[in-house]
Scaffold this active site. Structure first.
Site, PDB file in Angstrom:
ATOM      1  N   SER A 138     -21.300  16.233 -15.923  1.00 62.96           N
ATOM      2  CA  SER A 138     -22.517  17.052 -15.968  1.00 62.96           C
ATOM      3  C   SER A 138     -22.144  18.534 -15.963  1.00 62.96           C
ATOM      4  O   SER A 138     -22.800  19.347 -16.624  1.00 62.96           O
ATOM      5  CB  SER A 138     -23.407  16.736 -14.762  1.00 62.96           C
ATOM      6  OG  SER A 138     -23.783  15.382 -14.780  1.00 62.96           O
ATOM      7  N   HIS A 183     -22.709   8.568 -17.872  1.00 60.67           N
ATOM      8  CA  HIS A 183     -23.526   7.849 -16.880  1.00 60.67           C
ATOM      9  C   HIS A 183     -24.234   6.660 -17.540  1.00 60.67           C
ATOM     10  O   HIS A 183     -24.272   5.563 -16.979  1.00 60.67           O
ATOM     11  CB  HIS A 183     -24.620   8.770 -16.310  1.00 60.67           C
ATOM     12  CG  HIS A 183     -24.116   9.921 -15.503  1.00 60.67           C
ATOM     13  ND1 HIS A 183     -24.519  11.211 -15.705  1.00 60.67           N
ATOM     14  CD2 HIS A 183     -23.250   9.958 -14.460  1.00 60.67           C
ATOM     15  CE1 HIS A 183     -23.929  12.013 -14.824  1.00 60.67           C
ATOM     16  NE2 HIS A 183     -23.146  11.267 -14.054  1.00 60.67           N
ATOM     17  N   ARG A 207     -13.194   8.004 -14.296  1.00 63.59           N
ATOM     18  CA  ARG A 207     -12.770   8.610 -15.560  1.00 63.59           C
ATOM     19  C   ARG A 207     -11.261   8.780 -15.643  1.00 63.59           C
ATOM     20  O   ARG A 207     -10.660   8.580 -16.683  1.00 63.59           O
ATOM     21  CB  ARG A 207     -13.419   9.986 -15.734  1.00 63.59           C
ATOM     22  CG  ARG A 207     -14.887   9.913 -16.065  1.00 63.59           C
ATOM     23  CD  ARG A 207     -15.522  11.258 -15.917  1.00 63.59           C
ATOM     24  NE  ARG A 207     -15.384  11.719 -14.548  1.00 63.59           N
ATOM     25  CZ  ARG A 207     -16.048  12.738 -14.021  1.00 63.59           C
ATOM     26  NH1 ARG A 207     -16.866  13.428 -14.759  1.00 63.59           N
ATOM     27  NH2 ARG A 207     -15.890  13.082 -12.765  1.00 63.59           N
ATOM     28  N   LYS A 264     -21.651  19.754  -3.365  1.00 66.35           N
ATOM     29  CA  LYS A 264     -21.955  20.456  -4.614  1.00 66.35           C
ATOM     30  C   LYS A 264     -23.016  21.519  -4.387  1.00 66.35           C
ATOM     31  O   LYS A 264     -23.841  21.398  -3.474  1.00 66.35           O
ATOM     32  CB  LYS A 264     -22.450  19.461  -5.674  1.00 66.35           C
ATOM     33  CG  LYS A 264     -21.332  18.693  -6.338  1.00 66.35           C
ATOM     34  CD  LYS A 264     -21.857  17.865  -7.487  1.00 66.35           C
ATOM     35  CE  LYS A 264     -20.735  17.056  -8.142  1.00 66.35           C
ATOM     36  NZ  LYS A 264     -21.264  16.061  -9.087  1.00 66.35           N
TER      37      LYS A 264
HETATM   38  O1  PNS Z   1     -22.304  12.285  -9.094  1.00 69.28           O
HETATM   39  P1  PNS Z   1     -21.602  12.629  -7.801  1.00 69.28           P
HETATM   40  O2  PNS Z   1     -22.023  13.996  -7.310  1.00 69.28           O
HETATM   41  O3  PNS Z   1     -20.106  12.490  -7.889  1.00 69.28           O
HETATM   42  O4  PNS Z   1     -22.083  11.533  -6.730  1.00 69.28           O
HETATM   43  C1  PNS Z   1     -21.714  11.611  -5.369  1.00 69.28           C
HETATM   44  C2  PNS Z   1     -22.805  10.934  -4.517  1.00 69.28           C
HETATM   45  C3  PNS Z   1     -24.127  11.654  -4.721  1.00 69.28           C
HETATM   46  C4  PNS Z   1     -22.923   9.491  -4.920  1.00 69.28           C
HETATM   47  C5  PNS Z   1     -22.360  11.025  -3.023  1.00 69.28           C
HETATM   48  O5  PNS Z   1     -22.229  12.381  -2.659  1.00 69.28           O
HETATM   49  C6  PNS Z   1     -23.342  10.301  -2.102  1.00 69.28           C
HETATM   50  O6  PNS Z   1     -23.249   9.104  -1.933  1.00 69.28           O
HETATM   51  N1  PNS Z   1     -24.297  11.059  -1.526  1.00 69.28           N
HETATM   52  C7  PNS Z   1     -25.306  10.496  -0.625  1.00 69.28           C
HETATM   53  C8  PNS Z   1     -25.019  10.871   0.838  1.00 69.28           C
HETATM   54  C9  PNS Z   1     -23.924   9.989   1.407  1.00 69.28           C
HETATM   55  O7  PNS Z   1     -24.095   8.829   1.678  1.00 69.28           O
HETATM   56  N2  PNS Z   1     -22.741  10.603   1.556  1.00 69.28           N
HETATM   57  C10 PNS Z   1     -21.587   9.930   2.102  1.00 69.28           C
HETATM   58  C11 PNS Z   1     -20.787   9.234   1.025  1.00 69.28           C
HETATM   59  S1  PNS Z   1     -19.241   8.786   1.692  1.00 69.28           S
END
Ligand code: PNS
Length: 163
Positions: free
Chosen positions: A130, A18, A92, A42
């Site tokens: 993570s 990150h 990645r 998650k």
């Molecule tokens: O580190 P991650 O868990 O891969 O990140 C994913 C994240 C948190 C960026 C994504 O789930 C997100 O944008 N969450 C906020 C809610 C939202 O807008 N969801 C729709 C995305 S299409």
């Protein structure tokens, strides 16, 4: 015009992967907002949003144009509200692509004013996540190659299985 980018993620906890993406984004944009967000797919996070924020603050202290915020809602709404021009994510491997592509398309539909920009991670971070950090820490393994040294103890204290 000041060009703002948002770097969203769960950051549970923040890793060297990150930090690499945040650092590189900070060179490309005038301001970078690291946005601690909820991933509905998650499980419950291991660290509270405030704990994650404090860890990111500690590791980005030297990056003058980086700020941190917490999101409880839709990323696209946040991006619109702050006037950001980009959502920056790390890629990645090919296995990341399908999911990231879906999110990029959804975010573009919800708010067309920002582009999702993917930065490829260096080879050494290819398998770093993570979840991997948490697994290794839980069983008392060495995570010093995966997370910034300054937050090593915070992570160990919370995650090491001391039963
Ligand atoms: O580190 P991650 O868990 O891969 O990140 C994913 C994240 C948190 C960026 C994504 O789930 C997100 O944008 N969450 C906020 C809610 C939202 O807008 N969801 C729709 C995305 S299409």
């Amino acid at each position: 015009m000041r060009r703002i980018a948002v770097c969203p993620g769960s950051f549970d906890p923040v890793t060297l992967g990150h930090l690499d993406i945040i650092t590189r984004a900070s060179r490309l944009f005038d301001k970078v907002i690291v946005l601690i967000s909820r991933n509905a797919g998650k499980a419950q996070p291991s660290f509270t949003a405030t704990e994650r924020m404090l860890m990111i603050e500690a590791v980005t202290r030297d990056l003058d144009n980086v700020v941190i915020d917490i999101l409880d809602g839709l990323l696209a709404d946040y991006v619109r509200n702050v006037g950001a021009v980009a959502i920056v994510k790390g890629l990645r491997a090919v296995s990341d692509f399908e999911y990231e592509f879906q999110m990029a398309l959804a975010n573009k539909k919800l708010y067309a004013g920002a582009e999702t920009v993917f930065l490829t991670t260096p080879a050494e971070n290819k398998n770093l996540s993570s979840s991997v950090v948490k697994q290794i820490a839980y069983f008392g393994g060495d995570i010093s190659h995966f997370v910034p040294g300054i937050i090593l103890d915070d992570i160990k204290q919370r995650l090491v299985n001391d039963n």
